[in-house]
Design an enzyme around this catalytic site. Structure first.
Site, short mmCIF file in Angstrom:
data_model
loop_
_atom_site.label_atom_id
_atom_site.label_comp_id
_atom_site.label_asym_id
_atom_site.label_seq_id
_atom_site.Cartn_x
_atom_site.Cartn_y
_atom_site.Cartn_z
N ASP A 1 0.84 -1.21 0.00
CA ASP A 1 0.00 0.00 0.00
C ASP A 1 0.87 1.25 0.00
O ASP A 1 1.84 1.34 0.76
CB ASP A 1 -0.89 0.05 1.24
N ASP B 1 -0.67 -2.79 -4.41
CA ASP B 1 -1.85 -2.77 -3.54
C ASP B 1 -2.49 -1.39 -3.66
O ASP B 1 -2.28 -0.70 -4.66
CB ASP B 1 -1.49 -3.13 -2.10
N ARG C 1 -12.48 3.04 -5.47
CA ARG C 1 -13.17 2.00 -4.70
C ARG C 1 -13.53 2.51 -3.31
O ARG C 1 -12.76 3.23 -2.68
CB ARG C 1 -12.28 0.76 -4.58
#
Length: 366
Positions: free
Chosen positions: A184, A204, A257
Protein backbone atom coordinates in the site's frame (compact mmCIF):
# COMPACT_ATOMS: atom_id res chain seq x y z
CA UNK A 1 6.71 41.87 50.24
CA UNK A 2 5.55 39.11 52.59
CA UNK A 3 7.60 35.98 53.09
CA UNK A 4 4.90 34.02 51.25
CA UNK A 5 5.08 36.26 48.17
CA UNK A 6 8.88 36.15 48.15
CA UNK A 7 8.76 32.35 48.24
CA UNK A 8 6.22 32.24 45.40
CA UNK A 9 8.38 34.54 43.30
CA UNK A 10 11.43 32.37 43.90
CA UNK A 11 9.54 29.24 42.87
CA UNK A 12 8.42 30.86 39.60
CA UNK A 13 12.00 32.01 38.94
CA UNK A 14 13.29 28.49 39.65
CA UNK A 15 10.84 26.97 37.19
CA UNK A 16 12.07 29.32 34.49
CA UNK A 17 15.74 28.59 35.24
CA UNK A 18 15.40 24.80 35.47
CA UNK A 19 12.80 24.20 32.75
CA UNK A 20 13.86 21.86 29.97
CA UNK A 21 15.82 23.86 27.40
CA UNK A 22 14.15 24.63 24.10
CA UNK A 23 15.66 23.35 20.88
CA UNK A 24 18.67 25.37 19.79
CA UNK A 25 18.94 27.48 16.66
CA UNK A 26 21.72 25.23 15.41
CA UNK A 27 22.32 22.64 12.70
CA UNK A 28 22.55 18.97 13.57
CA UNK A 29 23.97 16.45 11.11
CA UNK A 30 23.06 12.77 11.00
CA UNK A 31 25.50 10.33 9.41
CA UNK A 32 24.54 7.36 11.60
CA UNK A 33 21.98 6.53 14.27
CA UNK A 34 24.56 7.56 16.86
CA UNK A 35 24.09 11.17 15.74
CA UNK A 36 20.32 11.35 16.16
CA UNK A 37 19.98 12.31 19.84
CA UNK A 38 22.22 15.35 19.49
CA UNK A 39 20.95 16.38 16.07
CA UNK A 40 17.28 16.62 17.10
CA UNK A 41 18.22 19.23 19.72
CA UNK A 42 18.65 21.62 16.77
CA UNK A 43 15.99 23.23 14.60
CA UNK A 44 17.85 22.38 11.41
CA UNK A 45 18.65 18.71 10.84
CA UNK A 46 20.65 17.49 7.84
CA UNK A 47 20.66 13.80 6.92
CA UNK A 48 23.68 12.43 5.08
CA UNK A 49 23.87 9.12 3.24
CA UNK A 50 24.15 6.13 5.60
CA UNK A 51 22.85 2.64 6.30
CA UNK A 52 20.50 1.99 9.21
CA UNK A 53 21.51 -1.21 11.05
CA UNK A 54 19.22 -4.20 10.67
CA UNK A 55 16.33 -4.36 13.12
CA UNK A 56 16.51 -0.70 14.18
CA UNK A 57 14.19 2.24 13.53
CA UNK A 58 15.56 5.54 12.28
CA UNK A 59 13.44 7.66 14.64
CA UNK A 60 13.35 11.47 14.53
CA UNK A 61 11.46 13.06 17.43
CA UNK A 62 11.78 16.67 16.31
CA UNK A 63 11.36 19.98 18.09
CA UNK A 64 8.49 22.16 16.84
CA UNK A 65 9.42 24.18 13.79
CA UNK A 66 12.37 22.03 12.73
CA UNK A 67 13.56 21.92 9.11
CA UNK A 68 14.95 18.59 7.90
CA UNK A 69 17.12 18.37 4.77
CA UNK A 70 18.04 15.05 3.21
CA UNK A 71 21.51 15.36 1.69
CA UNK A 72 21.98 11.70 0.78
CA UNK A 73 20.19 8.37 0.47
CA UNK A 74 19.30 6.22 3.47
CA UNK A 75 19.39 2.42 3.14
CA UNK A 76 17.93 -0.03 5.64
CA UNK A 77 19.79 -3.26 6.35
CA UNK A 78 17.69 -6.42 6.26
CA UNK A 79 16.09 -8.28 9.15
CA UNK A 80 12.77 -10.11 9.45
CA UNK A 81 10.95 -7.92 11.96
CA UNK A 82 7.84 -5.75 12.26
CA UNK A 83 9.45 -2.31 11.90
CA UNK A 84 8.88 0.52 11.19
CA UNK A 85 12.11 1.37 9.42
CA UNK A 86 11.62 5.14 9.71
CA UNK A 87 9.52 7.32 11.98
CA UNK A 88 9.30 11.09 12.23
CA UNK A 89 7.22 13.14 14.67
CA UNK A 90 6.84 16.82 15.50
CA UNK A 91 4.74 19.89 14.78
CA UNK A 92 5.21 22.54 12.09
CA UNK A 93 7.97 20.52 10.46
CA UNK A 94 9.48 21.24 7.03
CA UNK A 95 10.87 17.98 5.67
CA UNK A 96 12.82 18.40 2.43
CA UNK A 97 13.79 15.16 0.75
CA UNK A 98 15.60 16.94 -2.08
CA UNK A 99 14.94 13.91 -4.28
CA UNK A 100 16.85 11.52 -2.05
CA UNK A 101 15.81 7.95 -1.33
CA UNK A 102 14.82 5.73 1.58
CA UNK A 103 15.67 2.23 0.31
CA UNK A 104 13.79 -0.57 2.08
CA UNK A 105 15.59 -3.47 0.36
CA UNK A 106 12.22 -4.99 -0.53
CA UNK A 107 13.54 -7.79 -2.77
CA UNK A 108 15.19 -9.35 0.28
CA UNK A 109 11.72 -9.78 1.84
CA UNK A 110 9.34 -10.22 -1.06
CA UNK A 111 7.73 -13.64 -1.34
CA UNK A 112 4.34 -12.85 -2.91
CA UNK A 113 2.60 -12.99 0.49
CA UNK A 114 3.10 -9.53 1.95
CA UNK A 115 1.60 -9.39 5.44
CA UNK A 116 -0.42 -12.57 4.88
CA UNK A 117 2.43 -15.00 5.46
CA UNK A 118 6.01 -15.80 4.65
CA UNK A 119 8.76 -13.87 6.38
CA UNK A 120 7.93 -11.07 8.80
CA UNK A 121 8.23 -7.78 6.94
CA UNK A 122 8.70 -4.29 8.42
CA UNK A 123 5.31 -2.62 7.95
CA UNK A 124 4.72 0.16 7.62
CA UNK A 125 8.11 1.13 6.32
CA UNK A 126 7.56 4.84 7.02
CA UNK A 127 5.54 6.32 9.92
CA UNK A 128 4.75 10.00 9.40
CA UNK A 129 3.51 11.77 12.56
CA UNK A 130 4.23 15.41 11.74
CA UNK A 131 2.34 18.51 10.76
CA UNK A 132 3.71 20.99 8.25
CA UNK A 133 5.17 19.80 4.95
CA UNK A 134 6.86 16.62 3.75
CA UNK A 135 8.11 16.80 0.19
CA UNK A 136 10.37 15.46 -2.56
CA UNK A 137 11.14 12.11 -0.90
CA UNK A 138 11.58 8.83 -2.77
CA UNK A 139 10.84 5.44 -1.25
CA UNK A 140 12.36 2.51 -3.12
CA UNK A 141 11.39 -1.14 -2.66
CA UNK A 142 9.35 -1.15 0.54
CA UNK A 143 9.14 -4.59 2.20
CA UNK A 144 5.33 -4.23 2.46
CA UNK A 145 3.14 -1.18 3.28
CA UNK A 146 4.90 2.11 2.69
CA UNK A 147 3.44 5.13 4.52
CA UNK A 148 1.29 5.23 7.63
CA UNK A 149 0.15 8.81 8.19
CA UNK A 150 -1.25 10.16 11.48
CA UNK A 151 -0.48 13.87 11.47
CA UNK A 152 -1.25 15.88 14.66
CA UNK A 153 -2.29 19.01 12.68
CA UNK A 154 -2.53 19.96 8.98
CA UNK A 155 0.06 18.27 6.75
CA UNK A 156 0.82 18.58 3.04
CA UNK A 157 2.73 15.69 1.47
CA UNK A 158 3.91 16.51 -2.06
CA UNK A 159 6.21 15.49 -4.89
CA UNK A 160 6.79 12.04 -3.46
CA UNK A 161 7.84 8.90 -5.32
CA UNK A 162 7.04 5.35 -4.28
CA UNK A 163 8.81 2.90 -6.57
CA UNK A 164 7.98 -0.73 -5.90
CA UNK A 165 7.88 -1.51 -9.62
CA UNK A 166 10.45 -4.29 -9.21
CA UNK A 167 7.83 -6.13 -7.15
CA UNK A 168 5.65 -6.67 -10.23
CA UNK A 169 7.85 -9.57 -11.33
CA UNK A 170 7.77 -13.01 -9.70
CA UNK A 171 10.78 -14.28 -7.82
CA UNK A 172 11.93 -17.68 -6.58
CA UNK A 173 9.74 -17.42 -3.46
CA UNK A 174 6.48 -16.05 -4.95
CA UNK A 175 5.18 -19.13 -6.81
CA UNK A 176 4.73 -17.31 -10.10
CA UNK A 177 2.90 -14.33 -8.57
CA UNK A 178 4.14 -10.77 -8.26
CA UNK A 179 6.82 -10.85 -5.57
CA UNK A 180 5.68 -7.56 -4.00
CA UNK A 181 2.41 -7.79 -2.07
CA UNK A 182 0.51 -5.55 0.39
CA UNK A 183 2.66 -2.64 -0.74
CA UNK A 184 0.00 0.00 0.00
CA UNK A 185 1.24 3.49 -0.85
CA UNK A 186 -0.50 5.54 1.84
CA UNK A 187 -2.54 4.14 4.75
CA UNK A 188 -4.36 7.09 6.26
CA UNK A 189 -6.27 7.43 9.55
CA UNK A 190 -6.22 11.15 10.18
CA UNK A 191 -7.66 14.59 9.48
CA UNK A 192 -6.45 17.67 7.59
CA UNK A 193 -4.15 15.89 5.15
CA UNK A 194 -3.29 16.70 1.53
CA UNK A 195 -1.28 14.31 -0.66
CA UNK A 196 -0.46 15.76 -4.06
CA UNK A 197 1.76 15.70 -7.15
CA UNK A 198 3.20 12.27 -6.35
CA UNK A 199 3.97 9.07 -8.27
CA UNK A 200 3.17 5.63 -6.87
CA UNK A 201 3.94 2.25 -8.49
CA UNK A 202 2.98 -0.64 -6.23
CA UNK A 203 0.96 -3.85 -5.89
CA UNK A 204 -1.85 -2.77 -3.54
CA UNK A 205 -3.93 0.32 -2.76
CA UNK A 206 -2.38 3.55 -3.96
CA UNK A 207 -4.27 5.26 -1.12
CA UNK A 208 -6.34 3.62 1.62
CA UNK A 209 -8.37 5.92 3.87
CA UNK A 210 -9.36 3.93 6.94
CA UNK A 211 -10.88 6.78 8.93
CA UNK A 212 -10.69 10.57 9.13
CA UNK A 213 -11.88 13.77 7.52
CA UNK A 214 -10.78 16.70 5.40
CA UNK A 215 -8.44 14.59 3.24
CA UNK A 216 -7.44 15.66 -0.29
CA UNK A 217 -5.67 13.34 -2.76
CA UNK A 218 -4.90 15.22 -5.97
CA UNK A 219 -2.75 15.21 -9.11
CA UNK A 220 -1.13 11.89 -8.27
CA UNK A 221 -0.25 9.00 -10.58
CA UNK A 222 -1.05 5.46 -9.44
CA UNK A 223 0.32 2.50 -11.41
CA UNK A 224 0.06 -1.24 -11.02
CA UNK A 225 -1.94 -1.68 -7.83
CA UNK A 226 -5.52 -1.71 -6.54
CA UNK A 227 -6.48 1.91 -7.15
CA UNK A 228 -7.59 4.68 -4.81
CA UNK A 229 -9.64 3.36 -1.89
CA UNK A 230 -11.81 4.60 0.90
CA UNK A 231 -11.49 1.68 3.31
CA UNK A 232 -11.47 -0.92 4.28
CA UNK A 233 -13.90 0.47 6.85
CA UNK A 234 -14.12 -1.29 10.21
CA UNK A 235 -16.50 -0.73 13.15
CA UNK A 236 -16.97 2.58 14.98
CA UNK A 237 -15.32 4.64 12.24
CA UNK A 238 -16.26 7.94 10.62
CA UNK A 239 -14.98 9.07 7.22
CA UNK A 240 -16.11 12.41 5.81
CA UNK A 241 -15.03 15.26 3.61
CA UNK A 242 -12.82 13.35 1.17
CA UNK A 243 -11.76 14.87 -2.18
CA UNK A 244 -10.17 12.64 -4.84
CA UNK A 245 -9.35 14.77 -7.87
CA UNK A 246 -7.21 15.01 -11.00
CA UNK A 247 -5.42 11.70 -10.45
CA UNK A 248 -4.21 9.30 -13.14
CA UNK A 249 -4.76 5.59 -12.44
CA UNK A 250 -3.06 3.16 -14.83
CA UNK A 251 -3.14 -0.66 -14.96
CA UNK A 252 -4.85 -1.08 -11.58
CA UNK A 253 -7.48 -3.61 -10.51
CA UNK A 254 -9.92 -0.71 -10.25
CA UNK A 255 -9.62 3.05 -10.35
CA UNK A 256 -11.87 4.17 -7.51
CA UNK A 257 -13.17 2.00 -4.70
CA UNK A 258 -15.07 2.22 -1.44
CA UNK A 259 -14.82 -0.98 0.59
CA UNK A 260 -16.55 -1.56 3.91
CA UNK A 261 -16.29 -4.73 5.95
CA UNK A 262 -19.38 -6.92 5.95
CA UNK A 263 -18.95 -7.37 9.70
CA UNK A 264 -18.52 -3.65 10.52
CA UNK A 265 -21.03 -1.84 12.74
CA UNK A 266 -21.74 1.76 13.80
CA UNK A 267 -19.65 3.40 11.08
CA UNK A 268 -20.39 6.26 8.68
CA UNK A 269 -18.87 7.22 5.33
CA UNK A 270 -20.15 10.47 3.84
CA UNK A 271 -19.28 13.34 1.53
CA UNK A 272 -16.86 11.61 -0.86
CA UNK A 273 -16.16 13.69 -3.98
CA UNK A 274 -14.48 12.49 -7.18
CA UNK A 275 -13.51 14.99 -9.87
CA UNK A 276 -11.29 14.95 -12.94
CA UNK A 277 -9.75 11.50 -12.42
CA UNK A 278 -8.55 9.42 -15.38
CA UNK A 279 -8.17 5.64 -15.40
CA UNK A 280 -6.96 3.26 -18.13
CA UNK A 281 -6.09 -0.42 -18.28
CA UNK A 282 -8.43 -1.20 -15.38
CA UNK A 283 -8.42 -4.94 -14.88
CA UNK A 284 -11.56 -5.64 -12.84
CA UNK A 285 -13.69 -2.52 -12.28
CA UNK A 286 -13.84 1.14 -13.11
CA UNK A 287 -15.71 2.04 -9.91
CA UNK A 288 -16.37 -0.47 -7.14
CA UNK A 289 -18.46 0.31 -4.07
CA UNK A 290 -18.72 -2.85 -2.02
CA UNK A 291 -20.04 -3.51 1.47
CA UNK A 292 -19.05 -7.19 1.53
CA UNK A 293 -15.30 -6.82 2.13
CA UNK A 294 -13.15 -8.93 2.32
CA UNK A 295 -15.30 -10.66 -0.29
CA UNK A 296 -15.89 -8.97 -3.61
CA UNK A 297 -19.57 -8.58 -4.50
CA UNK A 298 -20.48 -11.08 -1.80
CA UNK A 299 -23.16 -10.77 0.87
CA UNK A 300 -23.05 -7.13 2.05
CA UNK A 301 -23.32 -5.98 5.63
CA UNK A 302 -25.47 -3.02 6.66
CA UNK A 303 -23.47 -1.65 9.60
CA UNK A 304 -21.78 1.15 7.63
CA UNK A 305 -23.99 4.04 6.52
CA UNK A 306 -22.83 5.39 3.16
CA UNK A 307 -24.04 8.69 1.74
CA UNK A 308 -22.98 11.63 -0.40
CA UNK A 309 -20.78 9.81 -2.91
CA UNK A 310 -20.58 12.18 -5.86
CA UNK A 311 -18.80 12.42 -9.20
CA UNK A 312 -19.00 16.13 -10.00
CA UNK A 313 -16.95 18.93 -11.52
CA UNK A 314 -14.42 17.88 -14.15
CA UNK A 315 -15.33 14.59 -15.81
CA UNK A 316 -13.93 11.37 -14.38
CA UNK A 317 -12.99 9.31 -17.47
CA UNK A 318 -12.32 5.60 -16.94
CA UNK A 319 -11.60 2.82 -19.44
CA UNK A 320 -11.83 -0.79 -18.28
CA UNK A 321 -10.49 -3.92 -19.93
CA UNK A 322 -12.83 -6.06 -22.04
CA UNK A 323 -13.46 -8.59 -19.26
CA UNK A 324 -13.93 -6.00 -16.51
CA UNK A 325 -17.06 -4.33 -15.12
CA UNK A 326 -17.55 -0.63 -15.61
CA UNK A 327 -19.34 0.09 -12.30
CA UNK A 328 -20.48 -2.21 -9.49
CA UNK A 329 -22.32 -1.08 -6.36
CA UNK A 330 -23.08 -3.63 -3.63
CA UNK A 331 -24.89 -2.00 -0.70
CA UNK A 332 -26.28 -3.57 2.43
CA UNK A 333 -30.00 -3.32 2.94
CA UNK A 334 -30.80 0.32 3.75
CA UNK A 335 -27.17 1.29 4.29
CA UNK A 336 -26.64 3.43 1.17
CA UNK A 337 -28.80 6.52 1.46
CA UNK A 338 -29.63 9.83 -0.19
CA UNK A 339 -29.10 10.99 -3.75
CA UNK A 340 -25.69 10.61 -5.37
CA UNK A 341 -24.83 12.86 -8.32
CA UNK A 342 -22.73 10.94 -10.83
CA UNK A 343 -23.06 13.41 -13.69
CA UNK A 344 -19.27 13.71 -14.09
CA UNK A 345 -18.54 9.98 -14.53
CA UNK A 346 -17.85 8.39 -17.92
CA UNK A 347 -16.82 4.74 -18.08
CA UNK A 348 -16.15 2.78 -21.26
CA UNK A 349 -15.13 -0.76 -22.17
CA UNK A 350 -16.07 -4.02 -20.47
CA UNK A 351 -19.62 -4.66 -19.31
CA UNK A 352 -22.12 -3.15 -16.90
CA UNK A 353 -21.84 -4.34 -13.32
CA UNK A 354 -24.63 -4.87 -10.79
CA UNK A 355 -26.21 -2.10 -8.69
CA UNK A 356 -27.56 -3.81 -5.56
CA UNK A 357 -29.86 -2.43 -2.84
CA UNK A 358 -29.66 1.20 -3.95
CA UNK A 359 -31.50 3.38 -6.46
CA UNK A 360 -30.21 6.82 -5.47
CA UNK A 361 -27.58 7.22 -8.22
CA UNK A 362 -28.60 10.06 -10.52
CA UNK A 363 -27.36 11.39 -13.88
CA UNK A 364 -25.50 8.23 -14.79
CA UNK A 365 -26.20 5.02 -16.66
CA UNK A 366 -24.06 2.10 -17.79
Amino acid sequence: MSAFLRLAALLVFARVIFAAPAASDCTGTISSLDDVDDAVKCTTVNINSFTVPAGETFNLDLADGTTVNMQGDVTFAVKDWEGPLFQVSGKSITFNGNGHTFDGNGPSYWDGQGGNGGVTKPAPMMKIKISGTYSNVKVLNSPARVYSVSNPAPLVMSQLTIDDSAGDAPNSKSDGKAAGHNTDGFDVSTTDLTIEDSTIHNQDDCLAINKGSNIVFQRNTCTGGHGISVGSISSDVTVSGIVIQDNTITNNDQALRIKTKASATDSTVTNITYSGNTGTGLRQFGVLIDQSYPDTLGTPGNGVKLSGVNFVGATNTLTVNSDAMRVAVNCGSGSCTGTWDWSALKVSGGSAGPITNFNGIKNFSQ
